[in-house]
Design an enzyme around this catalytic site. Structure first.
Site, PDB file in Angstrom:
ATOM      1  NE  ARG A   1       7.222  -3.174   6.515  1.00 58.64           N
ATOM      2  CZ  ARG A   1       6.171  -2.555   6.350  1.00 58.64           C
ATOM      3  NH1 ARG A   1       5.374  -2.303   5.330  1.00 58.64           N
ATOM      4  NH2 ARG A   1       5.466  -2.664   7.547  1.00 58.64           N
TER       5      ARG A   1
ATOM      6  NE  ARG B   1      -4.382  -1.062   9.810  1.00 61.29           N
ATOM      7  CZ  ARG B   1      -3.228  -0.566   9.258  1.00 61.29           C
ATOM      8  NH1 ARG B   1      -3.087   0.614   9.115  1.00 61.29           N
ATOM      9  NH2 ARG B   1      -2.124  -1.221   9.314  1.00 61.29           N
TER      10      ARG B   1
ATOM     11  CE  LYS C   1      -2.287  -0.720   3.735  1.00 59.08           C
ATOM     12  NZ  LYS C   1      -1.620  -2.038   4.374  1.00 59.08           N
TER      13      LYS C   1
ATOM     14  NE  ARG D   1       6.429  -0.368  10.762  1.00 58.13           N
ATOM     15  CZ  ARG D   1       5.288  -0.383   9.752  1.00 58.13           C
ATOM     16  NH1 ARG D   1       5.418   0.472   8.478  1.00 58.13           N
ATOM     17  NH2 ARG D   1       4.009  -0.481  10.101  1.00 58.13           N
TER      18      ARG D   1
ATOM     19  NE  ARG E   1       1.640  -4.574  11.405  1.00 61.60           N
ATOM     20  CZ  ARG E   1       2.881  -4.379  10.520  1.00 61.60           C
ATOM     21  NH1 ARG E   1       3.825  -4.911  10.513  1.00 61.60           N
ATOM     22  NH2 ARG E   1       2.718  -3.468   9.517  1.00 61.60           N
TER      23      ARG E   1
HETATM   24  P1  AMP Z   1       0.835   0.746   9.059  1.00 57.93           P
HETATM   25  O1  AMP Z   1       2.000   1.630   8.713  1.00 57.93           O
HETATM   26  O2  AMP Z   1      -0.472   1.361   8.100  1.00 57.93           O
HETATM   27  O3  AMP Z   1       0.966  -0.669   9.151  1.00 57.93           O
HETATM   28  O4  AMP Z   1       0.369   1.055  10.621  1.00 57.93           O
HETATM   29  C1  AMP Z   1       1.124   0.535  11.696  1.00 57.93           C
HETATM   30  C2  AMP Z   1       0.303   0.556  13.083  1.00 57.93           C
HETATM   31  O5  AMP Z   1      -0.354   1.928  13.348  1.00 57.93           O
HETATM   32  C3  AMP Z   1      -0.829  -0.337  12.954  1.00 57.93           C
HETATM   33  O6  AMP Z   1      -0.414  -1.884  13.148  1.00 57.93           O
HETATM   34  C4  AMP Z   1      -1.682   0.088  14.038  1.00 57.93           C
HETATM   35  O7  AMP Z   1      -1.503  -0.258  15.272  1.00 57.93           O
HETATM   36  C5  AMP Z   1      -1.618   1.476  13.721  1.00 57.93           C
HETATM   37  N1  AMP Z   1      -2.765   2.174  12.781  1.00 57.93           N
HETATM   38  C6  AMP Z   1      -2.390   2.780  11.861  1.00 57.93           C
HETATM   39  N2  AMP Z   1      -3.669   3.006  11.008  1.00 57.93           N
HETATM   40  C7  AMP Z   1      -4.447   2.708  11.651  1.00 57.93           C
HETATM   41  C8  AMP Z   1      -5.879   2.877  11.842  1.00 57.93           C
HETATM   42  N3  AMP Z   1      -6.535   3.156  10.510  1.00 57.93           N
HETATM   43  N4  AMP Z   1      -6.668   2.184  12.842  1.00 57.93           N
HETATM   44  C9  AMP Z   1      -6.067   2.018  13.744  1.00 57.93           C
HETATM   45  N5  AMP Z   1      -4.779   1.873  14.000  1.00 57.93           N
HETATM   46  C10 AMP Z   1      -3.976   2.106  13.058  1.00 57.93           C
END
Ligand code: AMP
Length: 217
Positions: free
Chosen positions: A127, A88, A13, A160, A171
């Protein structure tokens, strides 16, 4: 053009959002990036969300909805936006409908990047992220020119916390339980476009552009 990118963690994404953002000149809005910045800066919000993120859990809906609402009100979003990592949950999707209808906007398309779970696990273990500028690499698919260093800013690359294997599993579970229902939600609204995320980066991008029916600038 207001677009949502939907897909499991590691489905590409962020990479595709960056490419779309550059090609069409509209901002890439990633809730994950916004939250990570808060954590890095040690703000009160960052302190609040750190534990959820490190465990691979979702941050509470109320918090992310508020963050997103504020971000969409910034002037650069006036010409369109690409949402990466939001919504999400169904609650977030419905909140987004309300936020957009209040300002007379709508989503034009939701791109679902489909990638098998085994591939996700493989990708996330490889990653690496730049500590300074946040650029993302994959040691196999798009490796940095020099080991451990960012090509763009020379920053140190790191894994990360939430890319650790035990967190990745969590996740993926969260994605399948909380986020997958959004595919049906947007299919019902006739907004969903599916692309095969198992293909190489450029091919996925080409598929997205074709299916969106966009003209390149
Ligand atoms: P990402 O970089 O999109 O994989 O997001 C990393 C982490 O941020 C996720 O595993 C969640 O803990 C938090 N996070 C990001 N976007 C959201 C969302 N829309 N709703 C809830 N938690 C989020």
């Amino acid at each position: 053009m207001n677009i949502i990118l939907l897909g499991a963690p590691g489905s590409g994404k962020g990479t595709q959002a960056e490419m779309l953002s550059k090609t069409y000149g509209i901002p890439h809005v990633s809730t994950g990036d916004i939250l990570r910045e808060e954590v890095m800066k040690g703000t009160p919000l960052g302190e609040k969300v750190k534990t959820y993120m490190n465990r691979g859990e979702l941050v509470p809906d109320e918090l992310v909805i508020e963050i997103l609402k504020n971000r969409l009100q910034e002037p650069d979003c006036k010409k369109g936006f690409i949402l990466d990592g939001f919504p999400r949950t169904l609650k977030q999707a419905k909140a987004l409908d309300v936020i957009l209808s209040e300002v007379g906007l709508k989503i034009d398309a939701v791109v679902y990047i489909d990638v098998a779970d085994e591939e996700i696990i493989r990708r996330l273990s490889l990653r690496r992220t730049c500590k300074s500028c946040g650029r993302v690499y994959n040691l196999y698919y798009n490796p940095p020119k020099h080991d451990e260093k960012c090509d763009v800013c020379g920053g140190k690359l790191f894994i990360r916390d939430d890319d650790r294997p035990e967190v990745v599993e969590k996740r993926l579970k969260v994605f399948n339980e909380e986020t997958r229902p959004l595919i049906e939600y947007y299919e019902g609204k006739k907004l969903l476009i599916r692309v095969n995320g198992m293909n190489p980066i450029d091919k996925v991008f080409q598929q997205i552009v074709e299916k969106l029916g966009l003209e390149r600038k």
